[in-house]
Structure formats: C-alpha cells, structure tokens
Design an enzyme around this catalytic site. Sequence first.
Site, PDB file in Angstrom:
ATOM      1  N   CYS A  26      53.534  35.472  34.008  1.00 27.81           N
ATOM      2  CA  CYS A  26      52.329  35.558  33.186  1.00 27.81           C
ATOM      3  C   CYS A  26      52.096  37.033  32.879  1.00 27.81           C
ATOM      4  CB  CYS A  26      51.142  34.908  33.884  1.00 27.81           C
ATOM      5  SG  CYS A  26      50.777  35.623  35.500  1.00 27.81           S
ATOM      6  N   HIS A 562      27.998  40.780  49.888  1.00 29.09           N
ATOM      7  CA  HIS A 562      26.830  39.919  50.097  1.00 29.09           C
ATOM      8  C   HIS A 562      26.900  39.383  51.522  1.00 29.09           C
ATOM      9  CE1 HIS A 562      24.131  36.474  49.678  1.00 29.09           C
ATOM     10  NE2 HIS A 562      23.721  36.949  48.512  1.00 29.09           N
TER      11      HIS A 562
END
Length: 641
Positions: A26, A562
């Site tokens: 890719c 987080h």
Amino acid sequence: MNPDTLASQIIEAVGGKDNVREVFHCVTRLRFYLNDLSKADEERLKKTNGVLGVVNTTEQLQIIIGNEVDTVCNAVQAQLGPIDAKAKLDADVAKNKEEMKKYRIGGIFETISAIILPVIPAMAGTGILKGVVTIMTSYLGFASDDVLIQVLTMAADSVFYFLPFFLAWSSAKRFKTDIAMALVIAGILLYPTMTAGQSAGSDPMYLFGVLPIPFAKYSASSIPIILSVWVMSYVYKYVDKFIPKMLRLVFTPLVTVLIMAPVALVVTGPIANYLAQAIATLFTWLFTVSPLIAGAVIGATRSLLVFTGMHLSLGAVCLNNISVLGYDYILPVNTMGTMAIVGCCLGVWICAKKSENKEIGMSTFVSSFLGITEPGIYGVLMTFRTALIADIIAGGIAGAFVATIGCHAYAYVNSCILSLPVFVDENFVFMCIGMALATALGCGLTIFFGLDEGDGIKARLFSKKAEPAPAVEAAGAATPSVAVAGATNSVDVVASPLTGSVSPLSETPDAVFASGTLGKGVVIEPTEGVLRSPFDGTVTAVYPSKHAIGVTSDSGVECLIHIGIDTVNLGGKHFEMAVEQGQHVQAGDTLLTFDIDAIKAAGYSVVSPVIISNTASYLDVFPVNERGAVKAGDELIKTLK
C-alpha cells in the site's frame, strides 16, 4: 540500503520463499499473506535496517518501509519469482475456500475496491479534464472540432474508453492470474469489429450458427471485464496444471484464449447488456405505474447502473422520449443520482482522517460536480460502503421528489449541474431544490455514517461519547526528525509516557478511542501512577479535570494521553498536575501523578489511550509494539512523514 539486499533479508525473515503466498504493498507497507504466519521472525524484521516497523494483523503481516515501499516490493517479487505451481495451486485452493465465505456483499465490495483502487488517480485526473472540456464546449464557445478540444478530449477519454484494459490488469493481480492474458480478453472485447458493430447498431453475430455474440458497448465498462478475468483465472490455472511443463509457454495461453474468447463474447461480456435491457423496460413500466416509486428506484440505483454500464440502455429510452414526447422524465431523476454522488464525495473529503482519502474525496467531488461520476463511483462509493448507502438513500429521496413533481428535460445531456438550462420550465425551481436536496443528503449522511478507512481508523465527525480534542499548536523551533537508514522518510519516535501493559487501541473500552476517530495510537494499563513526557516539546492542552494532557513535540507530533476511561467525572480528584499549559518539557519529565488504587476504588478503569491526534498529517502512524509490558521511556509509537 540496497533494495535487493533488503528484499532478501525480508524474505528470509518471513520464513523463506516457500512460506510466501502473496505479497503486495500500500502507501507505506509491504503486506504479506503467509502459509504459516508463525514462521515469520518479527523481532528480526524490526531490527532489519530499512524496516521501520512490523504489524501483525493475524491474517496479514505488514512490514512498514515508507516511501521506498514500491521499489522494495518490486525487489521482493522479483526474488520470489514464480511460486511452485503445485504449492501455489494448493495454497490458492485453500485460500479460495476461505475467501468463498467472504463472497457475500462485504467480500464482493472488498474485491471490487481492491481492483479499482490502482486506477482511481488516473480516473480522477482525467475526470476533471472531461469536465473542463464540457465547460469549454458548452459555455465558453469552443467548437467540438477545434484541435485543442480534440486533443483534450483524447487525453480526457483515454482512461474511460480503455477502462477494460486498466481493470484487466488490476483484476489479474487481484485474482492472481496471468496479466498478459487478462489484457488479451480486454482486447477481444474492444476489438474494432466489436466497437464498429456497436456503433452501427448491427444485429448479433452467431458463433457456430447458434451462440449469439451481441455488439455490446464495452468501452468504459467494468463488470464484463472483471467477471471475464475472474473466470479466466480458473481456466488458466487448470489448463496450466494439465499441460506438460515444457509446452506451457505456448499452449497454456493458446488453450486459455480458445476457451475464453467465446466465453467472454457470449456469456460474461454481454451479461451486463442483457440485464440493462431488462432494467430499461422495468423502469419505463414503473413510470406508468407510479412516478414516485420509479423516481425512488432510479435515483437510488443510478450509481450502481453507471458502475455496471447498464445506464446506457436508459439513455436510449431518454432519447426516444424526447423524440416522441418532446421531453424526458428520466434525465431529471438521473441528475439527482449524480448530485447524490457529488454530496457523498464532499462528505468523504470532510469526514476522512487519512490524507490520501481526503485527496480522493476532493478530486472526485470536483469531477462529479462537473458531471463525470465514474471517479466518484469507483473511488468513493465502491471503497466506502457507508458512502454507497448514503448515495442510495439521497438519490432515492431526491429522485422520488422530482419524479412526483413532474420535472422534465427537453434535450439529452450529461446529468449534472452544468445541464441546468435543459430543465427550464414551470417546475425548474423544484428541479433546483431536488439537486440541493440530493447533494445535502449525500454529504450529511456520509458524515453521519462515518467511514471505515482501514488500519483500525473509523472516521466519524460526531460522536456522543467524544470529549473535545485539544486544540494544539506546534510551538518552538522544530528539531530534525530521526533519520532512518534505508528510507527517505523522516520518523519521529514517541516514547511511552507510562509504565504498564500495552494493548491495541481497538481494545480500548471507550468506542471513540477504539475506533481511531481521534487518531492512531495504543492503550496502556499503568502499573505506576506517574505520567511522563513522551518527548521534548510543549504542553499544549491541560484539562481542568486533570485526567488528560496534550503535548506537542518540537518537531510537531501532537500526543494526547488520557488517564482512564470516563475519569473526567472525577473532577480532578486523585490527579495532581505537575506542569502548566505552555510550559516546555524534556522527554521523561513528570507531567502529572495519579492514584491508581483510588481511581479504581471510585469505579473507574485506569486503561489509558495514548494517541497521535494529528495522525492525518502523517503518511503513517504505527505502534512499535502492540502488546506486552512497557516502561516509561521505551519506544512506543512511530510517526512516518
């Protein structure tokens, strides 16, 4: 590093030539399908000079190379050479058995998308050029026989007219069959005898006096060649199996073409043409029964008809209506389908996270707006299923609207916004409303449904659970990125800000983080309540609740950490911030501390997403390791630019 040397090292590390079933690439990654994935030495690959990272998706081994991936892939394929016929056949048969389970809607769309993807850039560029030619001849006074227009038309039409050749090439690669023979099949379908017969409207030829060969229009078609190459892949494989090895060079192609020429001309080629004639009859009948139903069905299926080439039969119906009635009622509905595609392409541009998908969205939006919908159909609708669903809904609703109102066209034109003058009558304002409705619905529904962009990225513009992402800005003078030997890319390394256990981001309990909407990354379950800076940079976001912090590296990497899930509800309790927003920090500096036991006692998980919030700015973002123990300061994530 020399590509050939790197290729040989990679082949050896994945278990040798005999272990490779398929390899392709890719944008940045070599993608291997192996016979035995356990034979691949991932640690050795990671240490190989020129390899930037390794990702094991359980079905596919991905080796991250960077900008040089095309060169390295060519070297790998050259060194692999032709795989032993029996081993290849056995592996393909085993794989085909597994893939047959996927030949439901999802598997079919995945196959079509993989076939069309390599052709999309050429289609998008020439599609815009076709639109420019339309504007020049329709509105700027250029004559169709002007030499400039003829040259531009040849350039613009080349990909579309000879599309079967392009798709024969990519289909052969997808179905792992002989590329040259696939091109032969395309040549048969576009041979001058066929194109001349189609242009003249000649009656079918009959092979052996009984098998009809209709002069169908194969230029710009897709289904006939894809279906033909798929059948040929089996024919070629079994012919090659039974012909003696010393005769295969000549007799395998000979026998294959003797079988496939009549199959393509009599069966797989004309099948779309037969269906198109039946659909044209059905749609005409539907208008006599209920314009609302007819408008909904035609508007909803417009993109699918163009994809298969079946829309051409409707064109003949439109021309006949104008000749007999003085107007046509199908063209307005077709235009709704076109504008729905325009909206979906715009929605992809707005919603996509990957830069390459944003580029596809914008280029196909422009070409579709100018009336060239093929790039949008192939590049957007056949790639993103949610966009196709949005297109079907938008086209159906808007098509039903204009058909019920009774909008008409008074000349046969390409269905697009540039053709507005042919719709002028007492219902013209409703035609304009319908076009706006189709575009808005296509765009809005695409954004609402979101996009599956692969690699775990599920792009959604809105989410109920999403917390506001920090608005971060790169501060300070940029420092040089890490240069990796053997690649032309620049690579930044993000160190682990926590000590604990790392897992894939997709396993995060929070669906928004898990989907990759806020960026790629990993999740860490900490064993120590200290959060450290993952690099030299600036603190660019500090939340009042102290549960999360954003840091931007000196080279521009934006990292959001987080602590815990839904810990914003603690209101800062059990967290102590050690830095202020705007403060410059060094790698390893303490950013905040937190009480793991107290957070768990309050009923919250401490698993902590670590994401690169500006993922879209990079060619690739990937974890160094997706599972296992990690210490603060260990390499965690790499960004590739």
